[in-house]
Structures are given as structure tokens and as C-alpha cells.
Design a protein around this motif. Structure first.
Motif, PDB file in Angstrom:
ATOM      1  N   PHE A   1      -4.624  12.014  -5.624  1.00  0.00           N
ATOM      2  CA  PHE A   1      -4.898  12.678  -4.350  1.00  0.00           C
ATOM      3  C   PHE A   1      -5.933  11.903  -3.550  1.00  0.00           C
TER       4      PHE A   1
ATOM      5  N   LEU B   1       0.836  -1.206   0.000  1.00  0.00           N
ATOM      6  CA  LEU B   1       0.000   0.000   0.000  1.00  0.00           C
ATOM      7  C   LEU B   1       0.877   1.265   0.000  1.00  0.00           C
TER       8      LEU B   1
ATOM      9  N   ALA C   1      -4.103  13.339 -11.462  1.00  0.00           N
ATOM     10  CA  ALA C   1      -3.520  13.849 -10.206  1.00  0.00           C
ATOM     11  C   ALA C   1      -4.599  13.908  -9.130  1.00  0.00           C
TER      12      ALA C   1
ATOM     13  N   ALA D   1       1.008   7.036  -6.389  1.00  0.00           N
ATOM     14  CA  ALA D   1      -0.086   8.003  -6.552  1.00  0.00           C
ATOM     15  C   ALA D   1       0.447   9.421  -6.344  1.00  0.00           C
ATOM     16  N   GLY D   2       1.346   9.572  -5.372  1.00  0.00           N
ATOM     17  CA  GLY D   2       1.972  10.879  -5.129  1.00  0.00           C
ATOM     18  C   GLY D   2       2.764  11.342  -6.342  1.00  0.00           C
TER      19      GLY D   2
ATOM     20  N   VAL E   1       2.243  10.467  -9.470  1.00  0.00           N
ATOM     21  CA  VAL E   1       1.289  10.816 -10.545  1.00  0.00           C
ATOM     22  C   VAL E   1       0.696  12.203 -10.288  1.00  0.00           C
ATOM     23  N   ALA E   2       0.344  12.467  -9.011  1.00  0.00           N
ATOM     24  CA  ALA E   2      -0.220  13.781  -8.663  1.00  0.00           C
ATOM     25  C   ALA E   2       0.804  14.887  -8.952  1.00  0.00           C
TER      26      ALA E   2
ATOM     27  N   ILE F   1       5.695  18.961  -4.161  1.00  0.00           N
ATOM     28  CA  ILE F   1       5.217  19.089  -2.772  1.00  0.00           C
ATOM     29  C   ILE F   1       3.686  19.071  -2.706  1.00  0.00           C
ATOM     30  N   ILE F   2       3.030  19.417  -3.806  1.00  0.00           N
ATOM     31  CA  ILE F   2       1.574  19.595  -3.752  1.00  0.00           C
ATOM     32  C   ILE F   2       0.815  18.315  -3.339  1.00  0.00           C
ATOM     33  N   PRO F   3       1.277  17.092  -3.699  1.00  0.00           N
ATOM     34  CA  PRO F   3       0.563  15.909  -3.204  1.00  0.00           C
ATOM     35  C   PRO F   3       0.494  15.808  -1.681  1.00  0.00           C
TER      36      PRO F   3
ATOM     37  N   ILE G   1       6.274  11.373  -0.707  1.00  0.00           N
ATOM     38  CA  ILE G   1       5.125  10.652  -0.146  1.00  0.00           C
ATOM     39  C   ILE G   1       5.588   9.365   0.548  1.00  0.00           C
TER      40      ILE G   1
ATOM     41  N   PHE H   1      -6.666   8.776  -3.759  1.00  0.00           N
ATOM     42  CA  PHE H   1      -6.080   7.533  -3.260  1.00  0.00           C
ATOM     43  C   PHE H   1      -5.231   7.805  -2.021  1.00  0.00           C
ATOM     44  N   LEU H   2      -4.485   8.927  -2.056  1.00  0.00           N
ATOM     45  CA  LEU H   2      -3.660   9.297  -0.901  1.00  0.00           C
ATOM     46  C   LEU H   2      -4.514   9.577   0.331  1.00  0.00           C
TER      47      LEU H   2
ATOM     48  N   LEU I   1       2.080   1.836  -3.464  1.00  0.00           N
ATOM     49  CA  LEU I   1       0.980   2.368  -4.287  1.00  0.00           C
ATOM     50  C   LEU I   1       0.724   3.842  -3.971  1.00  0.00           C
ATOM     51  N   LYS I   2       0.779   4.170  -2.675  1.00  0.00           N
ATOM     52  CA  LYS I   2       0.583   5.567  -2.264  1.00  0.00           C
ATOM     53  C   LYS I   2       1.681   6.471  -2.834  1.00  0.00           C
TER      54      LYS I   2
ATOM     55  N   VAL J   1      -0.364  18.276   0.311  1.00  0.00           N
ATOM     56  CA  VAL J   1      -1.307  19.268   0.848  1.00  0.00           C
ATOM     57  C   VAL J   1      -2.448  18.546   1.581  1.00  0.00           C
TER      58      VAL J   1
END
Lengths: 159, 257
Positions: free
Chosen positions: B136, A2, B132, A9-10, A12-13, A86-88, A39, B138-139, A5-6, A90
């Protein structure tokens, strides 16, 4: 798993924001890597039960330093890499809960005093968390600037 | 004649530096970076640059080696939006100018090229930002369905924001409409599928609007002592956040969430 995966995702964001800010395509891989690392550090430390504010600070500081050093290799200003990365981090969900709390508090005709105090404390707690996280993100990302900026200005003046 | 040519060259350098400062300011560079770049380029032409950089205008004075003022002018800054391609391009150009003094015509050509540099294709931007948003979600520990809802809400919210920006609506109003659209879509899904926990999708669908650049630049400006610019950027960031909140509250009230 997990955690990985997180972290992805960070990444990708981070890339999404980099594209929104029209960052050069040559920087995207670096931003993806830094987004993942930030992340990964934040979520990884949270697994040890560390406070979300502290973990955000470490995540943001790692993003700040990584972007500072990697920016030199790809010859880009560090902030153009650091900001999308850094935005992921927030604290969107805390900000949302704070706002929902405010809306409910503003329309609190039919709730008891006990419920009101409970709601107030939840709203306050979420708000404080969100504000502190935003502050530590800004401090973390500026850390290398704080350490190295004086020297660069001094260098320019000497020249 | 030679003196007149020299004066003309100084005027040209001054105007180019003002243009560079204005481009950097409107593309999301912090005040310290603008000052460093202006000083770096001025030094390459044996001058010192003193600049007063504000949110809407730049005042520049160039001094020659005898510390005499040789150029003084002001240029208004248009608010364009974040564009890191310009910030990176000018930064790189200033380093090249420092290493090998460029002909002024080459600098102008490079600035034109940067100004007209293509953005990413709109379809790519919308999909990347929506992905994105899903990331987010998912996070924030949202489910796969939440992520899909967040993707759709972000996509449509961004579309509305881009369209309203294109017709030159007030920027704050654009943010409000973008936030309202995104949360309205997420809120509608939340109403139709109450059993699916879509709180995370609702909360993260507006994150594409967060004023990350003004807020982080504001903090950096504060640290560097550029308090006035820091305050302006902070208030701008808070204004955008406030409009996002208003957009969300409208949806919350409509769907009674």
C-alpha cells in the motif's frame, strides 16, 4: 517499469487481505492476478493524465468483471475474490490528508483567514476525492452483480 | 409414524438452514447471497424458504409444496468476523445439495468441518498483512524506508488488534487500539527521522483495519433493496472508520504532526 512494480505491489496487498479474510488458498493465485490487473489498469490510465476517480472506476470495474468470470472457474462466490482484490485501490492517502486537514481546522487559532480558506479547500478537495473513489470502487465491483443478479434470481424463482 | 418422521425431518432441515444463515451472516456474506443459498437448499428438499435476515437474527419460515407453513423459528447471529472460507464452502455445498440431495447428517458434518476449518497460521497472517501494508505504501509512492516503517507499524498494530480481540474487548475499541498502535509506531519513526518523508507510512499503516467487507456489502445490499441491512452495515463500517480516525488523531496530537 514503475507501473509493473506498482501492479505487483497491488497483487501483494490483495493477497495480504485475502489471507486476513481467511480466503481459501486455492483462490490466492486468482486474487493476486486480479489485484495486479486492477492496479495496472488504474495506474496505467493515470499515466495518460486521466482523473483518479475515473481511473479507479475502470480499475474497479475490471476487478468486478474478472472476479465474476474467474469465480465460476474456481467455483467460489465472486465477492470472496473481488473484495480482497479491490482493497489495494482504497484511497488511503486522500483520507489521511482529509483527516489531517480536519484536525488542523479544528485547531485553527493561529492561522490567518487566507490560510484557513486554503486549508479548508485542500481538506474539502481531498475528502471529496476520497468519498467519490470509495463510491466508484463499490459501484465498479458491483457492476457484474447489477447486470447479472436479476437473471439469477429469476432463474431461481422459475425453478 | 411416517408422518412424525417427516415432521422431524422438516424440523431438522429448518434448524440446519437457520444455522447456515447464521454462519453466512457472521462470516461476511451479503444478504442476497444468504437468501439465495437458503432458497436453493430448501428447494432441494421440496420446500420454499421465506427468511427475514437482520444483522443479529434470522427468522425462517419453510413452506411445503401446498404453500402451507411447516416450520417457523428464529436464530440469533453471533458476530464472528470475516471468514471467506465458510462463505465459499457453504456456497459450494449448496450447489452440490441442489444437484444431488444430501443426507441431513452429511450437511451437519460439512458445516462442522467448515466451522472448525483452520485459519492461516498467525505468523503467516501477520507477515502477509504487513507486506500488504508495505505494498500500500509503495502504491502511495512511499520510499523503501517508508515501506519498512509501514511493515513494522502494521505488524505491531495487527498484533495489538488480534490480542485485544482475543480477550473479547469491544470490537470498536480493538480497532481504536490497533490504529493507535500502528500510527504511534509510524509517528515515532517520523519524529526520530524527520528528514525521511514518512507521511505515506503514517497514512498507510492503518489500512489493514479498513472496513472493506461491511462497506462493499452495504452497497450491494442497497442495490438489492435490502435497505435495512445496508444501513446497518454502512453504520458499522462508518463506526470502524471513525475509530481508526480517532486512533490516528491521538497519535497526531501526541507527536504534533
Amino acid at each position: 517499469m514503475l507501473l509493473i512494480l506498482k501492479a505487483l505491489a497491488g497483487g501483494v496487498a490483495a493477497i495480504g487481505y485475502a489471507i486476513l479474510f481467511n480466503t481459501q488458498s486455492s483462490s490466492l493465485v486468482t486474487i493476486f492476478f486480479i489485484g495486479i490487473t486492477g492496479i495496472f489498469i488504474k495506474a496505467g490510465l493515470m499515466l495518460f493524465g486521466i482523473n483518479v476517480i475515473i481511473t479507479s472506476f475502470f480499475g474497479a470495474t475490471s476487478v468486478g468483471f474478472l472476479s465474476y468470470y474467474l469465480a465460476r472457474y474456481i467455483k467460489r462466490p465472486p465477492l470472496t475474490i473481488a473484495i480482497p482484490s479491490i482493497i489495494p485501490m482504497v484511497p488511503g492517502i486522500f483520507l489521511y490528508r482529509m483527516m489531517i486537514g480536519f484536525v488542523k481546522l479544528a485547531d485553527s487559532r493561529e492561522i490567518t483567514e487566507h490560510e484557513f480558506i486554503k486549508l479548508l479547500s485542500h481538506t474539502y478537495s481531498n475528502g471529496i476525492k476520497a468519498i467519490f473513489i470509495l463510491c466508484v470502487l463499490a459501484i465498479g465491483i458491483s457492476f457484474p452483480y447489477l447486470l447479472f443478479r436479476k437473471s439469477s434470481l429469476h432463474y431461481i424463482h422459475k425453478k | 409414524m411416517k408422518m412424525a418422521e417427516k415432521e422431524n425431518e422438516i424440523q431438522d432441515i429448518g434448524m440446519i438452514l437457520l444455522r447456515i444463515g447464521s454462519m453466512l451472516q457472521s462470516s461476511g456474506a451479503c444478504t442476497a447471497r444468504i437468501r439465495i443459498i437458503l432458497e436453493r437448499i430448501a428447494r432441494a428438499y421440496d420446500m420454499n424458504a421465506n427468511a427475514l435476515i437482520t444483522h443479529r437474527a434470522i427468522i425462517l419460515t419453510l413452506l411445503n409444496q401446498q404453500e402451507e407453513p411447516v416450520f417457523n423459528s428464529v436464530k440469533r447471529t453471533a458476530s464472528v468476523g470475516v471468514n471467506f472460507k465458510i462463505v465459499s464452502g457453504i456456497s459450494l455445498m449448496s450447489l452440490n445439495i441442489k444437484n444431488s440431495k444430501w443426507q441431513l447428517v452429511n450437511i451437519i458434518k460439512e458445516l462442522d468441518k467448515l466451522e472448525n476449518a483452520p485459519h492461516y497460521h498467525r505468523f503467516i497472517v501477520m507477515n502477509a498483512v504487513s507486506l500488504a501494508g508495505a505494498g500500500f505504501c509503495f502504491l502511495a509512492e512511499g520510499s523503501l524506508f517508508s515501506m519498512s516503517v509501514c511493515f513494522i507499524a502494521t505488524f505491531l498494530g495487527l498484533f495489538v488488534k488480534q490480542e485485544t480481540t482475543r480477550i473479547h474487548l469491544n470490537p470498536y475499541l480493538c480497532v481504536f487500539l490497533g490504529a493507535f498502535t500502528a500510527t504511534f509506531i509510524a509517528g515515532a519513526f517520523r519524529c526520530f527521522f524527520p528528514e525521511a518523508d514518512l507521511e505515506h507510512a503514517f497514512a498507510t499503516s492503518v489500512l489493514f483495519l479498513i472496513p472493506g467487507v461491511p462497506l462493499i456489502n452495504s452497497f450491494i445490499d442497497f442495490i438489492d433493496g435490502n435497505l435495512l441491512n445496508g444501513i446497518i452495515r454502512l453504520i458499522n463500517g462508518l463506526g470502524i472508520s471513525f475509530m481508526i480516525a480517532i486512533g490516528m488523531i491521538c497519535s497526531i496530537v501526541i507527536f504534533n504532526l
